[in-house]
Each structure stands twice: as structure tokens, then as C-alpha cells.
Design an enzyme around this catalytic site. Structure first.
Site, short mmCIF file in Angstrom:
data_model
loop_
_atom_site.label_atom_id
_atom_site.label_comp_id
_atom_site.label_asym_id
_atom_site.label_seq_id
_atom_site.Cartn_x
_atom_site.Cartn_y
_atom_site.Cartn_z
N CYS A 111 0.89 -1.18 0.00
CA CYS A 111 0.00 0.00 0.00
C CYS A 111 0.92 1.22 0.00
CB CYS A 111 -0.87 0.01 1.25
SG CYS A 111 -1.66 -1.56 1.60
N ALA A 113 1.43 4.35 -1.97
CA ALA A 113 1.36 5.79 -2.28
C ALA A 113 1.17 6.61 -1.01
CB ALA A 113 0.19 6.05 -3.23
N GLY A 116 6.29 7.32 0.95
CA GLY A 116 7.16 7.53 2.12
C GLY A 116 7.91 6.26 2.49
N CYS A 232 -1.68 4.20 10.98
CA CYS A 232 -1.57 5.45 11.74
C CYS A 232 -2.85 5.60 12.55
CB CYS A 232 -1.30 6.64 10.84
SG CYS A 232 -2.53 6.90 9.58
N1 SAM Z 1 2.79 3.67 2.64
C1 SAM Z 1 2.41 5.02 2.23
C2 SAM Z 1 3.52 5.97 2.57
O1 SAM Z 1 4.27 5.71 3.50
O2 SAM Z 1 3.65 7.00 1.86
C3 SAM Z 1 1.08 5.43 2.83
C4 SAM Z 1 0.02 4.41 2.59
S1 SAM Z 1 -1.58 4.85 3.15
C5 SAM Z 1 -1.47 4.64 4.85
C6 SAM Z 1 -2.52 3.47 2.65
C7 SAM Z 1 -2.60 3.25 1.17
O3 SAM Z 1 -3.43 2.12 0.93
C8 SAM Z 1 -3.20 4.39 0.40
O4 SAM Z 1 -2.34 4.80 -0.63
C9 SAM Z 1 -4.49 3.81 -0.19
O5 SAM Z 1 -4.76 4.29 -1.48
C10 SAM Z 1 -4.19 2.33 -0.23
N2 SAM Z 1 -5.43 1.50 -0.18
C11 SAM Z 1 -6.70 1.89 0.02
N3 SAM Z 1 -7.53 0.83 -0.05
C12 SAM Z 1 -6.76 -0.24 -0.30
C13 SAM Z 1 -7.05 -1.62 -0.50
N4 SAM Z 1 -8.30 -2.09 -0.44
N5 SAM Z 1 -6.02 -2.44 -0.77
C14 SAM Z 1 -4.76 -1.97 -0.82
N6 SAM Z 1 -4.43 -0.67 -0.63
C15 SAM Z 1 -5.42 0.17 -0.38
#
Ligand code: SAM
Length: 453
Positions: A111, A113, A116, A232
């Protein structure tokens, strides 16, 4: 005090032993902003700001005394550092502890985007590693592409897949990072809107989704491989309870990560299986709310046949590239939709396996176009850590660098020579120009140019 925070959340947190609800509420009320950056070790050795303090659990992480205008710093656009919340940088300490630092591992950031954790993983896993950085949401995958492009490494594949797609690569990755989408309470100090949107119902929804994401992707982890799970959120349903669920459904072992008392991180255990996790609270340390746990897979995980697949025929002028790319023979080059890419030769077979089952947004670095007569370098090549050191370059001051990043007309008097030339600010490449007899063509991509500043 603190009645602007959701009651249901505070009540649950109050049930935790030793939880200081007054200090927790106060830190949210004060609304102090902590700004931290993490350096790109392949580009930037020193902190480009004065008065910075080290983040204790990450040797590339620094707290800044205030929040500078990153938009007006050419080094930011050149991928010399990533602005990242300090708690999340704990993954650096995890990688070091479990022995994955510079170990040449294959890693999946599921996951990913905006990037980071991926930029951190790329820095710490080292040059011999392969990172697959995946984001399921298409628009967010583009931000991820931009950020990793700036970061400059070629040993990264960006994919845009649902977690379930990774089932098709069983027993493949040495490390699986699931930084799960969550209810976001850990970000309340930074994002006040998240407070209004928080609800117990959403916590439940997130917890179900987290289990689904894990269930669909765990097969891709090799036997003895590490799973790093983080959120988070402060809610046990998304943290410790997920660890209990994992240990009741799968054969994983919880891994202890040593921490120093002075860091202010809270060691926590899950109720049923006693799995270890680490909680970060903004009233106890300089960082936002965060939870992280590390598990090792014990299952004897079957894998797939590593049959060598024939790589596509190269129609690429490899000889032409030797003047553009350092150690150009360690890379393989291929063409995709008129664009040229470079990718580490050591992972060519891997790329073929990945291609069979995933939707790849970008493999390696997009280096430019070959017109049949001429090579046209891309912006990503300018940001690449592998761009040839002997290419003509022009050092510019801040004023000219900003004109360049705004894609404004440039004064020919500021540039010498003829032809393709890297624009360099403080010894770092920020993009290309073409120096012509009477003018300078500015090749900074218009999609990322600085506007209104
Ligand atoms: N790891 C990233 C960083 O450090 O920049 C932040 C990730 S953010 C907490 C969670 C990510 O999971 C988002 O980019 C979101 O689009 C994605 N996401 C949302 N629903 C999801 C799903 N059903 N399966 C996988 N990823 C998902």
C-alpha cells in the site's frame, strides 16, 4: 479539555494502562507541528537546513526547527530528501534489527502511495535489492511514480494492482510491508478534518479491510520472510487485534524489536497471543500517532516455477547509451510504448515473472526516447543516480534554479556550451536544458513545474 477529540476513541484509550489522556488531549490542542525529513543517501549526505536534530530511530531522518517552503527548494524537487513524519521512519530501525539492511532483498510495499515507506525501503534495502512498490488506486499510483522517479533508483518496479494479484507470486518476497489504509486517528494533529470523519463504524470497516488485504497477499511472502504491518491508527481493532487475528489464522511468529526507553515508544502486546507491537503517541515523542509490528512467516510456503522466460528482443541503441549512463553494462534496456527504460540486469528474470501477473506502471527508470537517429533524455534520467557524471552540466544559483523549475525563459548568458546540458543546483541535477545558439530550451516537465509561487 480535549472534548474536540472523539469520545469513543478517548474512552478506549483511557482503558489502556498508564495512558495519559490529559497530555494526549493537550498535545492535540496545542497543535504544534513537527516537521521532519529523511535524506536520500544516494544523493544527499548532509542536511540542507540549519538547526536540524537527528530522529533517534533513523540515521537518515532529521527534525527541522520550522517548516521551510519545500516548494521553493530545488533540492526537494530533485529528490534529495523526502518530507516524512518521523514515527514512520522507525521502519529503518526494523530493517537494521532483522538484518535486511543492504541484504539485497526482494521487497513488496503493498500500500505504497505517496511513497514515504517505499523511498525509505529503497534507501535501506540497498542497491542490490528489488522493491515492488504497489498502489491499488490509480490516481495515487501516479504520485508514487513521481516520487520514486525523483528518488532516482532503477531497482524499483511500480505496480497498480489489487492485493489479491500478488497471490500469483507465491513464496516470492523476503519482505512484505503492509502500511494499511486505516481510520487515521494518528494524524489528528496534522489533519483536523480527520477528527470529524472518525467513527467506530469506520474503525470496524478499516479493520475488516486490513484483514482482507493481509489475507489476500500473505502467500507472496517466502518462508521465514518478514511481514511489517503498520497503521496510523490508535484503535486496537486495527492494531493488536489484527496481530491476534493473524496469529490465529496463519503460522507467524512475532518479532521483538529492541527500543530505547528515551525514544518514548510504547511496547504493547496483543490480548490473546501476546504478539508484540510498538505504539507511537505525539505526547510521548516527536512524531505522529503510529503503530507497527513485525512478524516472521513460519509456514512452509510453496512457490512458483522460476522458469527463465525469454526477454523481449532489444531494439535499443545500447552503444549510444554508454555516454549517458554510469556503468551502463550493469543495466538492461528495453523499449515500451516508444519510451526507453533501464533496469538492473540482475533482476531481469524477476521482471519477466512480475510482468506475467502484474500491471506494471514502470519498471526501472524511464531514460528517454530513441527517435531512430537521436536519443532524447527524460527528466527521470536527470534525476537518476546513474546518470553519467561526465555529461555537460551547468551550475546555477537559486534564482536561476527557480526560473528553471517554473519553466520560465532562461538567459543564454547563464549557460555555456551547446546541446543537452544538466542544470545543477548545489551539485545536484535538477533537470535538462538544450543550449542552442541564441536560446535555451527548458525541458522541465510542465506537469510538475512550480506554479503561483
Ligand atoms: N505507505 C504510504 C507511505 O508511507 O507513503 C502510505 C500508505 S496509506 C497509509 C494506505 C494506502 O493504501 C493508500 O495509498 C491507499 O490508497 C491504499 N489502499 C486503500 N484501499 C486499499 C485496498 N483495499 N487495498 C490496498 N491498498 C489500499
Amino acid at each position: 479539555m480535549g472534548n474536540f477529540l472523539p469520545n469513543d476513541l478517548v474512552q478506549r484509550l483511557n482503558e489502556r494502562e498508564g495512558f495519559d489522556s490529559e497530555a494526549f488531549a493537550a498535545v492535540h490542542e496545542q497543535g504544534d507541528k513537527v516537521t521532519s525529513i529523511r535524506l536520500n543517501p544516494f544523493k544527499q549526505k548532509e542536511v540542507p537546513f540549519s538547526g536540524a536534530d537527528a530522529v533517534p530511530w533513523c540515521d537518515l531522518g532529521y527534525y527541522l526547527p520550522g517548516r521551510p517552503s519545500f516548494t521553493l527548494d530545488p533540492l526537494y524537487h530533485a529528490g534529495c530528501y523526502y518530507v516524512q513524519e518521523a514515527s514512520s521512519m522507525f521502519i529503518a530501525h526494523v530493517l537494521e534489527t532483522v538484518g535486511l539492511k543492504d541484504a539485497g532483498a526482494r521487497a513488496l510495499d503493498l500500500c505504497a502511495a505517496p511513497g514515504g515507506k517505499s523511498t525509505l525501503l529503497n534507501s535501506y534495502l540497498g542497491e542490490g535489492s528489488l522493491l515492488v512498490s504497489n498502489e491499488v488506486i490509480k490516481s495515487r499510483a501516479n504520485i508514487l511514480l513521481d516520487n520514486l522517479g525523483r528518488w532516482g533508483s532503477a531497482n524499483v518496479v511500480v505496480t497498480n494492482n489489487d492485493p489479491s494479484s500478488f497471490k500469483r507470486l507465491p513464496g516470492y518476497f523476503d519482505l512484505l510491508v503492509v502500511d494499511a489504509p486505516c481510520s487515521g486517528s494518528g494524524m489528528f494533529r496534522k489533519d483536523k478534518q480527520a477528527i470529524d470523519e472518525w467513527s467506530l463504524a469506520n474503525v470496524k470497516l478499516c479493520s475488516d479491510r486490513q484483514k482482507r488485504i493481509l489475507a489476500e497477499s500473505l502467500e507472496t511472502l517466502i518462508t521465514d520472510g518478514y511481514l511489517v504491518y503498520s497503521t496510523c491508527s490508535y484503535s486496537e481493532e486495527e492494531n493488536e487485534d489484527i496481530l491476534d487475528w493473524l496469529l490465529s489464522q496463519y503460522d507467524f511468529e512475532s518479532i521483538e524489536i529492541p527500543i530505547e526507553a528515551a525514544w518514548g515508544i510504547e511496547r504493547t502486546t496483543s490480548r490473546i497471543h501476546g504478539a508484540v507491537g510498538y505504539r507511537f503517541y505525539p505526547h510521548q515523542l516527536r512524531g505522529e500517532g503510529f503503530f507497527i509490528a513485525v512478524l516472521r512467516k513460519r509456514t512452509d510456503q510453496p512457490t512458483f516455477s522460476r522458469k527463465r522466460l525469454r526477454p523481449e528482443k532489444a531494439t535499443v541503441p545500447v552503444k549510444e547509451l554508454e555516454n549517458w549512463i554510469e556503468e551502463h553494462t550493469s543495466f538492461s534496456y528495453f523499449m515500451h510504448a516508444d519510451e526507453l527504460y533501464m533496469f538492473p540486469k540482475t533482476y531481469l528474470d524477476d521482471l519477466q515473472w512480475l510482468k506475467q501477473v502484474l500491471y506494471i506502471k514502470r519498471a526501472g527508470t524511464n531514460i528517454g526516447k530513441w527517435t531512430g537517429r537521436e536519443f532524447l533524455p527524460s527528466h527521470e534520467l536527470a534525476c537518476s543516480i546513474h546518470v553519467h557524471q561526465h555529461i555537460a552540466a551547468q551550475d546555477v544559483n537559486l534564482e536561476v534554479a527557480l526560473q528553471y523549475l517554473r519553466k520560465e525563459a532562461l538567459d543564454p548568458q547563464d549557460f555555456q556550451g551547446r546541446g543537452w546540458c544538466l542544470v545543477r543546483y548545489k551539485a545536484v541535477n535538477i533537470g535538462w536544458v538544450k543550449v542552442l545558439p541564441n536560446r535555451i530550451n527548458n525541458y522541465y516537465p510542465k506537469e510538475v513545474r512550480i506554479m503561483n509561487l
